[in-house]
Structure formats: structure tokens, C-alpha cells
Write a protein that holds these residues in place. Sequence first.
Motif, PDB file in Angstrom:
ATOM      1  N   GLN A  10      25.642  64.501  67.769  1.00 28.03           N
ATOM      2  CA  GLN A  10      26.216  63.359  68.470  1.00 28.03           C
ATOM      3  C   GLN A  10      27.474  63.713  69.253  1.00 28.03           C
ATOM      4  OE1 GLN A  10      24.854  60.113  68.517  1.00 28.03           O
ATOM      5  NE2 GLN A  10      23.122  61.187  67.613  1.00 28.03           N
ATOM      6  N   LEU A  11      28.250  64.684  68.745  1.00 29.18           N
ATOM      7  CA  LEU A  11      29.542  64.990  69.351  1.00 29.18           C
ATOM      8  C   LEU A  11      29.650  66.409  69.908  1.00 29.18           C
ATOM      9  CD1 LEU A  11      31.889  63.306  66.710  1.00 29.18           C
ATOM     10  CD2 LEU A  11      31.070  62.348  68.864  1.00 29.18           C
ATOM     11  N   GLY A 159      25.957  60.521  77.218  1.00 29.19           N
ATOM     12  CA  GLY A 159      26.163  59.957  75.883  1.00 29.19           C
ATOM     13  C   GLY A 159      27.145  60.782  75.076  1.00 29.19           C
ATOM     14  N   ARG A 163      30.782  59.398  73.805  1.00 33.23           N
ATOM     15  CA  ARG A 163      31.020  59.328  72.361  1.00 33.23           C
ATOM     16  C   ARG A 163      32.273  60.095  71.950  1.00 33.23           C
ATOM     17  NH1 ARG A 163      25.302  59.508  72.151  1.00 33.23           N
ATOM     18  NH2 ARG A 163      25.321  61.801  72.037  1.00 33.23           N
ATOM     19  N   THR A 164      32.477  61.272  72.498  1.00 27.88           N
ATOM     20  CA  THR A 164      33.663  62.050  72.109  1.00 27.88           C
ATOM     21  C   THR A 164      34.955  61.355  72.557  1.00 27.88           C
ATOM     22  OG1 THR A 164      33.411  63.352  74.148  1.00 27.88           O
ATOM     23  CG2 THR A 164      32.475  64.266  72.121  1.00 27.88           C
ATOM     24  N   ILE A 167      35.495  58.407  70.063  1.00 29.24           N
ATOM     25  CA  ILE A 167      35.927  58.863  68.744  1.00 29.24           C
ATOM     26  C   ILE A 167      37.374  59.343  68.784  1.00 29.24           C
ATOM     27  CG2 ILE A 167      35.557  60.578  66.934  1.00 29.24           C
ATOM     28  CD1 ILE A 167      33.533  58.338  66.934  1.00 29.24           C
TER      29      ILE A 167
END
Length: 227
Positions: A10-11, A159, A163-164, A167
Motif C-alpha cells: 500500500q505504501l 494511489g 496514500r503516503t 499517512i
Amino acid sequence: MLNFSHLYSQLGIMALPLLGCSLLTLALLLERTIQLLLFSGCSHKKIQSTLNQLEKDDTQGIHSFIQELKKRRALSAKGNAMLLAHRDFEKGLREDVAGLWLQEKRHQLRSGLRLLALIGMISPLLGLLGTVLGLIDMFKDVAATTGSITPNILADGLGLAMRTTAIGLIIALPAIASSQLLGLWADRILSRLEHSLNYTNLWIEGVFSSNDSMSENIQHKIIKVNA
């Protein structure tokens, strides 16, 4: 619970630094909160009330009060016990001892707050770096595509980039806010502690006698001097 392989997907390569920042923020926040709660658990007014009931020459009563204060965790209790234990010292020397003790406790109270603020500054930069790396991966995928470019090709890179960034900001906000709020809390504890120690120091000097209030004693001494 998400495992690290899923988090990495995800990251990307920023998963480990961001995870480290989040865990360190949580650990510091819990440790500082517990520490400050323990340090602020004693009533200054209760200490002053007890002092007002004691006489300077009541060695046994003062000794018992010192032992009682030493059993408590609060800084005001520890500080007043330390000051009363040095009541036979000269005023200047006693104030030097209290000053060194206060300096040590000030460092102890504010320990870790700069690190929290630093995490709050670094986390968005880590998120921004992850965003840039995600965009780079996206353009690599676009360059390697020989056919028409579809949204699916762009989705993974964009994406990862979004996301990063999210976060990084999610970590930064509580880190910065907690460093400021805990700092204000620590300053409040220190301010009340200094007031309590000043009161005790004046009581040792005989400014406040038993069963007299502060204002009445000061007013009485001023009138006596003017007379």
C-alpha cells in the motif's frame, strides 16, 4: 491486523519509515502522558496548609512531614521534601540547590517533546517522498505500455502517491499537537512547582508563621518595617 507485506504493497518503500514514526509517536505520547500525570498528582495548597500548622523549631514535626512527602511521586512533594531537608543551609546555598534540582526536573519534564516535534516535521516529508516515488513508478508503467493508456495503469501509482501523503499527515498532526500540548502541561507543572518551592523557602526564612495567611504576614511585616 494488517501485516507488513500488505502495508508495503500500500505504501511502497516508505512503509517502514512511516510505520517507525507512527509507533515512536504513540510510544512517546503514552510515556509522556503517564509521566506528567504522576508528576502532577500532589496538591500545593495542602503542602502550604501543613507548613502553616508547623513551627520552625518543631524538628520532629518537620522530619515527619519530610518523610511523608518523600513517599509521594509528585514533583511538588519531592521538591518540598528536598528544600525542607536543606532548611539549615544558608538562603543562597539553599536556593542554588533548589535551582539545580528544578533545572534537572525541567529537562525531565520536557524530555521527548522535541523528538515529537521532529517527527511532526519529518512525517509529511516522508509522505511527500513517497508521493514522488509513486509518481515515478506510474510514469515508468506508462512508458512501458505499448498500447493505449487505461485508468488501471495510472491507478496504482497515483494511489501509492496519495496514500503516503495522507499517512504522513496523519502521523504529523498528532505528533505536533501533542508536543505543544504536553509542553504547555509541563510548563504549568513547573510554574506551580516554582511557586510552591518559593513559598516553602520563605516559610523557612520565617516570613510565614503558623496559622497566618500569606497576605496577612506580608502586610504585618511591611507595617513593622515602616514603623
